[in-house]
Design an enzyme around this catalytic site. Sequence first.
Site, PDB file in Angstrom:
ATOM      1  N   ASP A  64      36.883  38.875  31.573  1.00  0.00           N
ATOM      2  CA  ASP A  64      36.342  38.977  32.774  1.00  0.00           C
ATOM      3  C   ASP A  64      35.248  40.434  32.673  1.00  0.00           C
ATOM      4  O   ASP A  64      34.318  40.406  33.401  1.00  0.00           O
ATOM      5  CB  ASP A  64      37.192  38.731  33.901  1.00  0.00           C
ATOM      6  CG  ASP A  64      38.345  39.573  34.189  1.00  0.00           C
ATOM      7  OD1 ASP A  64      38.469  40.438  33.326  1.00  0.00           O
ATOM      8  OD2 ASP A  64      38.737  39.548  35.111  1.00  0.00           O
ATOM      9  N   HIS A  65      36.132  41.436  32.145  1.00  0.00           N
ATOM     10  CA  HIS A  65      35.464  42.610  32.506  1.00  0.00           C
ATOM     11  C   HIS A  65      34.299  43.192  31.451  1.00  0.00           C
ATOM     12  O   HIS A  65      33.111  43.478  31.769  1.00  0.00           O
ATOM     13  CB  HIS A  65      36.470  43.805  32.271  1.00  0.00           C
ATOM     14  CG  HIS A  65      37.358  44.219  33.563  1.00  0.00           C
ATOM     15  ND1 HIS A  65      37.995  42.978  34.096  1.00  0.00           N
ATOM     16  CD2 HIS A  65      37.447  45.089  34.343  1.00  0.00           C
ATOM     17  CE1 HIS A  65      38.867  43.563  35.097  1.00  0.00           C
ATOM     18  NE2 HIS A  65      38.530  44.435  35.222  1.00  0.00           N
ATOM     19  N   ASP A 119      46.127  45.025  36.165  1.00  0.00           N
ATOM     20  CA  ASP A 119      45.055  45.411  36.948  1.00  0.00           C
ATOM     21  C   ASP A 119      45.297  45.497  38.366  1.00  0.00           C
ATOM     22  O   ASP A 119      46.367  44.889  38.881  1.00  0.00           O
ATOM     23  CB  ASP A 119      43.954  43.978  36.892  1.00  0.00           C
ATOM     24  CG  ASP A 119      42.798  44.526  37.197  1.00  0.00           C
ATOM     25  OD1 ASP A 119      41.674  44.654  36.827  1.00  0.00           O
ATOM     26  OD2 ASP A 119      42.620  44.357  38.677  1.00  0.00           O
ATOM     27  N   ARG A 549      44.506  51.258  35.059  1.00  0.00           N
ATOM     28  CA  ARG A 549      43.843  51.528  33.482  1.00  0.00           C
ATOM     29  C   ARG A 549      44.819  52.841  33.050  1.00  0.00           C
ATOM     30  O   ARG A 549      44.734  53.942  33.499  1.00  0.00           O
ATOM     31  CB  ARG A 549      42.417  51.888  33.304  1.00  0.00           C
ATOM     32  CG  ARG A 549      41.935  53.091  34.199  1.00  0.00           C
ATOM     33  CD  ARG A 549      40.326  53.177  33.992  1.00  0.00           C
ATOM     34  NE  ARG A 549      39.957  52.300  34.865  1.00  0.00           N
ATOM     35  CZ  ARG A 549      38.678  52.517  35.576  1.00  0.00           C
ATOM     36  NH1 ARG A 549      37.976  53.612  35.382  1.00  0.00           N
ATOM     37  NH2 ARG A 549      38.371  51.461  36.416  1.00  0.00           N
TER      38      ARG A 549
HETATM   39  C1  MIC Z   1      38.942  48.308  38.404  1.00  0.00           C
HETATM   40  O1  MIC Z   1      38.479  47.529  39.394  1.00  0.00           O
HETATM   41  O2  MIC Z   1      38.657  49.397  38.602  1.00  0.00           O
HETATM   42  C2  MIC Z   1      39.213  47.592  37.090  1.00  0.00           C
HETATM   43  C3  MIC Z   1      38.026  47.769  36.178  1.00  0.00           C
HETATM   44  O3  MIC Z   1      39.497  46.283  37.389  1.00  0.00           O
HETATM   45  C4  MIC Z   1      40.702  48.275  36.913  1.00  0.00           C
HETATM   46  C5  MIC Z   1      41.288  47.897  35.568  1.00  0.00           C
HETATM   47  C6  MIC Z   1      40.617  48.634  34.507  1.00  0.00           C
HETATM   48  O4  MIC Z   1      40.233  49.654  34.387  1.00  0.00           O
HETATM   49  O5  MIC Z   1      40.537  47.976  33.532  1.00  0.00           O
HETATM   50  C7  MIC Z   1      41.786  47.985  37.880  1.00  0.00           C
HETATM   51  O6  MIC Z   1      41.491  47.880  38.887  1.00  0.00           O
HETATM   52  O7  MIC Z   1      42.995  48.209  37.374  1.00  0.00           O
HETATM   53 FE1  SF4 Z   2      36.822  43.168  38.161  1.00  0.00          FE
HETATM   54 FE2  SF4 Z   2      38.187  45.459  38.964  1.00  0.00          FE
HETATM   55 FE3  SF4 Z   2      35.793  44.646  40.132  1.00  0.00          FE
HETATM   56 FE4  SF4 Z   2      37.869  42.932  40.575  1.00  0.00          FE
HETATM   57  S1  SF4 Z   2      37.775  45.182  41.241  1.00  0.00           S
HETATM   58  S2  SF4 Z   2      36.035  42.516  39.939  1.00  0.00           S
HETATM   59  S3  SF4 Z   2      38.859  43.234  38.481  1.00  0.00           S
HETATM   60  S4  SF4 Z   2      36.458  45.426  38.171  1.00  0.00           S
END
Ligand code: MIC
Ligand code: SF4
Length: 655
Positions: A64-65, A119, A549
């Site tokens: 999804d990312h 996440d 992360r």
């Molecule tokens: C975010 O909302 O910052 C992310 C991207 O979903 C991260 C995970 C990531 O850095 O891959 C999260 O919330 O843990």
């Molecule tokens: Fe994706 Fe993180 Fe944004 Fe949620 S907060 S939509 S998991 S990047």
Amino acid sequence: MGKTLTYKILDKHLVDGELTAGNAIGIRIDQTLTQDATGTTAFLLFESMGTPRVKTDVSVSYIDHNMSQFGPENHNDHLYLQTVSTKAGAYHSRPGNGICHQVHLERFGKPGATLLGSDSHTPTGGGIGMLAIGAGGMDVAVAMGGGAFYMTAPKVIGVKLTGKLNKWVASKDVILKLLSILTTKGNVGCVVEYFGQGASSLSVPQRATITNMGAELGVTTSVFPSDKRTQKFLAAQDRGKDYEMLSADIDAEYDSVIDIDLSKVEPMAACPSSPDNIRPISELEGLKIGQVIVGSCTNSSYTDLMMVAEVLKARQTDDTVEFAIAPGSKQVLGMMAKNEALANIIASGARILESGCGPCIGQGFSPANDVVSLRTFNRNFAGRTGTTGDQAYLVSPETAVASAIMGQITDPRRLTEIMGIKYPKTDLPKQFAIDDSMIVKPMDEGKARRAEVIRASTIVVPESPKPIAEHLDGKVLIKCGDKITTDHIMPAGAFLKYRSNVPEYAKVVFSCFTEKGKPSFADRGLELKAKGIGGIIVAGLSYGQGSSREHAALCPMYLGVKAVIAKSIERIHKANLINFAIVPIEFIEHRDYDRVNQNDELRIENLYEAVESGNMVTIKNVTSGFDFQGKLTLSVRDRDILLADGLLNYTKNKS
Ligand code: MIC
Ligand code: SF4
């Protein structure tokens, strides 16, 4: 004394330790989720553990990312994750099927179960009554292999909801209100549990918005009871059999209680550049905006978007505003396409983005310079939109759509008075459209044995951590302030595609702090590493806020960072540091922080022994000639992990 729901679920899953707040405990994990930006390392580490099959009830790998696909990296990751996860016995949700948290709630979440996700917004599952916790990929890999998840038995903050939300006021405003009370710091080691008749008035998607953004409080998770509303949601997802009624005992005692009368909540916004910089919309009205987007795992449910579609019926958004939606899942998008809601939104001038994280993590739709952007997301850390100096406000879908029509921040309650727009009633459908064709099922064991994992050269197995030094001779690579987020440490956006390639991704560690013409953090780190000098990060309060992360630990480790000395460190990040054998140290006297500077040479005496015993350490500032004390707040298991050179080795040694 009665039990909270949190402790009831913990009790059922306890495998190690004594269940008293503050103690280290191990719990059994029923379900895991990984997403692609953290999932590649999670699965690489899972593979190195040598466990062929996942041992959980359900494990799901989501894409999804990383779906922009500029260059081959993203697709390489998709192929790797699909082949490695299904071979290991996990489900795989393909790109286009939706955001992990939204899809997990729709198709897998189960009241009373434990969910560990790589996440930080995994607590979205709390909306359906599960104990859903965010962690680093390494911790999730261990849970996939059947290992317990270790955490501190939490304090439980009870939030008693009374009353009912007024028209045009959303559950997003409730969590923004709570953020204004609790802020983003100081809540480590707590769980927020909602109860009261006001909680019963909220639907599962409304609850999930609240538990999702509970991540911004820095708590371990948030949870709602599982009741008739939960039953209705699960039945509409054809999953009635997963329902179980769950709540706290009537005489449950919380560590503290916050009362929120839903009928008094008003539309709110988190102003730039922190989710706790809250102001009522009424104080921001009239501020010119240039961009609005409804989406992200916080606010892209079917009911959110149906409300937006109803408001936009036969109406245009203001022509000074770029307006977009990113529906949370294929289910949401598909249903809106069938019932024509999507046609209303398209006709209003909206851009339709795919079902994924997209702009929430700086993958496109970055605002122009000096343009105010309204987003229904959960984070507005500086630069997260992809634009330096951005002005991102976090709001409800109601405020977003009202403002998109007016071209300026508008209190949605005024839409009725200004334009005669009635608040559309957007109930849950009796039946959601179920189509799991984008979820690839786990392979059976026989087929899995012969199946090949596709791993392209852009996917690099991370380097292993090095042993902790007896005494650490190091240098302060950076001194940063309070509330440093993992977005500061490891920027996402355009760099996200390097998640499966640590040497490449490490080049941008702390790049937001690099001064023009000066060597980067990465260059300085590698130079010290080559000389055998340990890198040290010095920080203020609440270091490592935000995402889960683990690259925020993994990449600094690759650059030779051996210790972080901070006034306080956030839960997930601290665990990630330990997992990669970086020693987390806290200042005992906060004033000592003021006496340490970037480039100071520090000697941490008897570091190895201090980790072994959990004692304090004496740190000599060799450059300015004074000593100060640091404390190591580590459980016995944390110490063992550090001494085993990280969680991967620790797990291998144990099996
Ligand atoms: C975010 O909302 O910052 C992310 C991207 O979903 C991260 C995970 C990531 O850095 O891959 C999260 O919330 O843990
Ligand atoms: Fe994706 Fe993180 Fe944004 Fe949620 S907060 S939509 S998991 S990047």
